[in-house]
Every structure is written in structure tokens, then in C-alpha cells.
Design an enzyme around this catalytic site. Structure first.
Site, short mmCIF file in Angstrom:
data_model
loop_
_atom_site.label_atom_id
_atom_site.label_comp_id
_atom_site.label_asym_id
_atom_site.label_seq_id
_atom_site.Cartn_x
_atom_site.Cartn_y
_atom_site.Cartn_z
N ARG A 181 0.82 -1.23 0.00
CA ARG A 181 0.00 0.00 0.00
C ARG A 181 0.85 1.27 0.00
O ARG A 181 0.46 2.28 0.60
CB ARG A 181 -0.96 0.03 1.20
CG ARG A 181 -2.04 -1.03 1.17
CD ARG A 181 -3.18 -0.59 0.25
NE ARG A 181 -4.24 -1.59 0.26
CZ ARG A 181 -5.38 -1.47 0.92
NH1 ARG A 181 -5.64 -0.39 1.62
NH2 ARG A 181 -6.28 -2.42 0.85
N ARG A 192 -3.53 6.68 0.57
CA ARG A 192 -4.11 7.85 1.23
C ARG A 192 -3.20 8.59 2.20
O ARG A 192 -3.51 9.71 2.58
CB ARG A 192 -5.39 7.44 1.95
CG ARG A 192 -6.51 7.12 0.98
CD ARG A 192 -7.60 6.38 1.67
NE ARG A 192 -7.07 5.11 2.18
CZ ARG A 192 -7.83 4.15 2.72
NH1 ARG A 192 -9.11 4.34 2.83
NH2 ARG A 192 -7.28 3.03 3.13
N ARG A 217 -6.61 11.33 -6.57
CA ARG A 217 -7.85 10.59 -6.34
C ARG A 217 -9.06 11.54 -6.46
O ARG A 217 -10.08 11.18 -7.05
CB ARG A 217 -7.81 9.96 -4.95
CG ARG A 217 -8.98 9.02 -4.69
CD ARG A 217 -8.97 8.62 -3.22
NE ARG A 217 -9.92 7.57 -2.89
CZ ARG A 217 -11.20 7.75 -2.76
NH1 ARG A 217 -11.75 8.94 -2.97
NH2 ARG A 217 -11.99 6.73 -2.44
N ASP A 220 -6.50 -3.01 -7.34
CA ASP A 220 -7.02 -3.64 -6.12
C ASP A 220 -7.33 -5.11 -6.39
O ASP A 220 -7.60 -5.49 -7.53
CB ASP A 220 -8.29 -2.93 -5.66
CG ASP A 220 -8.59 -3.27 -4.21
OD1 ASP A 220 -7.99 -2.65 -3.32
OD2 ASP A 220 -9.38 -4.19 -3.96
N TYR A 239 -14.46 -12.02 0.20
CA TYR A 239 -15.16 -10.77 -0.06
C TYR A 239 -16.41 -10.99 -0.91
O TYR A 239 -17.44 -10.34 -0.71
CB TYR A 239 -14.23 -9.76 -0.76
CG TYR A 239 -13.20 -9.17 0.17
CD1 TYR A 239 -13.53 -8.11 1.00
CD2 TYR A 239 -11.91 -9.67 0.22
CE1 TYR A 239 -12.58 -7.56 1.86
CE2 TYR A 239 -10.96 -9.13 1.09
CZ TYR A 239 -11.31 -8.08 1.90
OH TYR A 239 -10.39 -7.55 2.77
#
Ligand code: CP3
Length: 346
Positions: free
Chosen positions: A25, A29, A38, A75, A155
Site C-alpha cells: 500500500r 491515502r 484521487r 485492487d 469478499y
């Protein structure tokens, strides 16, 4: 393509005094420049499917910190879309997937896959590859990735993130035939997806099995974590035998050992719960990657000491420095700078 990049040499078994470093990652962010792009894209998926912007955010942490590898910005929840499962990332919340129904599983047999949806991602890979050349990052390797079938299935079954993945574990116990079908489709699509990433310029691939730790028995772990991974590795190797595969069975605990012995991966990512003693034993079999606690990087407390310990324990064999899991979004970029300097000063 240059094969003497530091991280590629380590993946072939070489040891180094200063290990190559990248962070899971690493684009994201915690970086203000990511937030800016973004916002311009209008959302996370809009960013993932925009090759120019996705390549840009992939390169941001390379410019800032000089990591030894760039990881494709995408992702693991893109692959469900190839199987026809819709995925959304809401503002400030986790992913939302359309939970798989029995009908969905039955229709999987018809194999109405939609591989076109991922074409922009191959273009992103090609652009990153070119960007690294153009910007003079000659020693930085490009990592492609996918989620492992078990984690992606978690998921898809839950319809998103979950506290305990009780429904996914329910499938293991009570709906194994349906789970086999889902996992088999994921194996096929994931192998194809990784091979295409390699054809587009990825020099390494990593398989993220973030929820490997949910399967505590050897039998279940072999069936749902090791076997699907091994099949993907085999398929990738038939097309690209020279491309190293890093497996990351997060939370596998004592089952790391059989994963290392049986999955066929070239290197293993260790989470922060693996002791350095164990890590040394695993390293006798293959290159290891990891495993600084992301919390230490976030607070910065005891950072130098923790880095020192990892490096002194693992410098006798092939080691890639990384975190034990993805970087936490509240991490100050200055701490990442300190981390990289500490590693390269030792
Ligand atoms: O490492 C990188 O920099 C490459 C890009 C990357 C992302 N996700 C970007 C991302 C990679 C390799 C992943 C892998 C991923 N995605 C995993 C496996 C590793 C792990 O963390 O266990 C998993 C489980 C996911 C699924 C996922 N993606 C969740 C649960 C979430 C929401 C929670 C969160 O952290 O935001 C995401 C979103 C996501 N993926 C973001 C990023 C940068 C945040 C999106 C945003 O900008 O809002």
C-alpha cells in the site's frame, strides 16, 4: 528488461547487506499527492480504471522515497468484476460487492467471463513500465498482483469486508461444492490476469492471501489456500517461468511452513506476527519479505530499533524489507522517509 535489479537478484536467492525495500500500500491515502489525484479522478475505481492517473499514483512513492519496487496501483477486488460480480467503493467506507448467490455459482459453469473489463489495467502496467524508464528509475522493478482465490472468495461471499468472515467459513463447512466452483473460476481468471500483467511489463507478481489466517486446520488450509495458489503458480510458470511469484498468506501462523514447502511460490511475505527466529528458518528455504509492524511505522516509536532487529536477523540470507501488512493511512510520510534512510544507513 534488466534482470540485475536488486530485488530480482534477491528473489533469485542472493543476500545483500542493504535489503531492497518497498511497502504494501505504498501508493495511497497517507500521501497528499495521492489524495489530490484521487479527488481529480472522482473516486477509487475511477482512479484504478484510468491508466494515466493510476500510473501516476504508482510512481508517486517511487519519486518521493526511491523504493526498489513499484507495485501496480489497482485492487484485489477487480477480479470479481471479471466474473460478473459488481463492486463499489463508497466514500470513506470499505468495498461493497454484490454477494454471490447459488444462482451466480450455477451460472459460473457457463464461464461468461468478461476479461475486457481489465484491459485498462494492462495499459496501466505498460505505462508504469515506461514511466520507470523515462524517469530514470533503472533499478526499480515493477510488481503486478492479484488476490488469492480464498481471500477474493471471502469478499465475494460476504459482499464486502466483515468482522469475522463467518459466512465464508460457513461455506467451508457446509457448502464446499459451491466454494470449489467459485475458487476454480477464480484460479482460472487470476492466472490469466497475472500472465497478462506480465506480458504488459510486470517483472514480479505477488499473490495476496490476506485472510489465509481464517483457516486454522492443515486440511482446510491446504485445500483453500495452498492448492489454489499452487495451481496459479503452475499456470503462470508455464507462460513465464522466469517471473518470480511472491506469496503472502497473511496470518498463516504455524501453517506458513507448509505454505512455503508446497505452494510453489518463489518467495514469501511474512506478517508482523512471524518471529524473526521463524523467519530465519523460512529463509533457509526461500527469500523472505517483511515484516515490520505497520503500527510502529505509524507512530515512529522504536522504529530504528525494530528495523535494526529485522535487518540483523535476516541479512544472512535473501531478504526484501517490507511491512507485515499494508501501510496505515494515518502514517506520516516523514516516518516512511525515516524508515528508508534507516534501512540504507545500516
Ligand atoms: O500496495 C499498493 O500500493 C498497490 C495497490 C493496492 C491497493 N489494494 C490499493 C487500495 C493493493 C496491492 C491492494 C490489495 C488489497 N486490496 C488487499 C490485500 C492486502 C491487504 O490489505 O490485506 C485487500 C484485502 C484489498 C481490498 C480492499 N481495498 C479493501 C478492504 C479496501 C477498503 C479498506 C481500505 O483500506 O481502504 C480497499 C481500498 C483500497 N485499495 C485503497 C487503496 C489505495 C483505498 C481506496 C481509497 O483511496 O479510498
Amino acid at each position: 528488461m534488466a534482470t540485475d535489479k536488486k530485488i530480482l537478484r534477491v528473489l533469485r536467492g542472493e543476500r545483500m547487506d542493504i535489503p531492497p525495500v518497498w511497502l504494501m500500500r505504498q501508493a495511497g491515502r497517507y500521501l497528499p499527492e495521492y489524495q489530490e489525484v484521487r479527488a481529480k479522478a472522482g473516486g477509487f475505481l475511477e482512479l484504478v480504471f484510468n491508466p494515466a492517473l493510476a500510473a501516476e499514483v504508482t510512481l508517486q512513492p517511487i519519486r518521493r522515497f526511491g523504493f526498489d519496487a513499484a507495485i501496480l496501483f489497482s485492487d484485489i477486488l477487480i477480479v470479481p468484476q471479471v466474473l460478473g460480480c459488481s463492486v463499489h467503493f463508497g466514500e470513506g467506507e470499505g468495498p461493497r460487492l454484490q454477494p454471490v448467490s447459488d444462482d451466480f455459482i450455477n451460472r459460473l459453469a457457463e464461464k461468461k467471463f468478461n476479461p475486457i473489463i481489465v484491459n485498462p489495467i494492462y495499459e496501466t502496467v505498460a505505462r508504469i513500465h515506461q514511466g520507470l524508464v523515462d524517469e530514470g528509475f533503472e533499478d526499480t522493478a515493477l510488481i503486478g498482483f492479484a488476490g488469492a482465490p480464498w481471500t477474493v472468495a471471502c469478499y465475494m461471499i460476504e459482499g464486502g469486508s466483515s468482522k469475522d468472515y463467518a459466512l465464508a467459513r460457513h461455506w467451508v463447512q457446509h457448502k464446499p461444492e459451491a466454494l470449489v466452483r467459485l475458487i476454480d473460476s477464480l484460479i482460472e481468471v487470476t492466472a490469466f490476469y497475472l500472465i497478462e500483467q506480465i506480458k504488459s511489463g510486470s517483472e514480479i507478481v505477488q499473490i495476496f492471501d490476506s485472510w489465509a489466517g481464517l483457516l486454522p486446520t492443515e486440511q482446510e488450509f491446504r485445500q483453500w489456500v495452498i492448492e489454489p495458489t499452487r495451481k496459479i503458480v503452475d499456470l503462470v510458470k508455464t507462460q513465464a517461468p522466469e517471473i518470480p511469484v511472491i506469496g503472502f498468506p497473511r496470518g498463516a501462523g504455524p501453517l506458513y511452513k507448509i505454505y512455503i514447502e508446497e505452494s510453489g511460490v518463489n518467495a514469501v511475505g511474512l506478517d508482523q506476527h512471524v518471529t524473526l527466529n521463524k523467519a530465519q528458518r523460512y529463509q533457509a528455504r526461500l527469500p523472505v519479505q517483511g515484516n515490520l509492524d505497520p503500527e510502529i511505522l505509524k507512530t515512529g516509536e522504536g522504529l530504528e530499533k525494530a528495523v535494526q532487529e529485522i535487518i540483523s536477523s535476516l541479512s544472512q540470507g535473501p531478504h526484501i524489507f517490507n511491512l507485515g501488512h499494508g501501510i496505515i493511512k494515518e502514517t506520516p510520510p516523514a516516518n516512511v522517509e525515516r524508515l528508508v534512510q534507516t534501512i540504507r544507513r545500516i
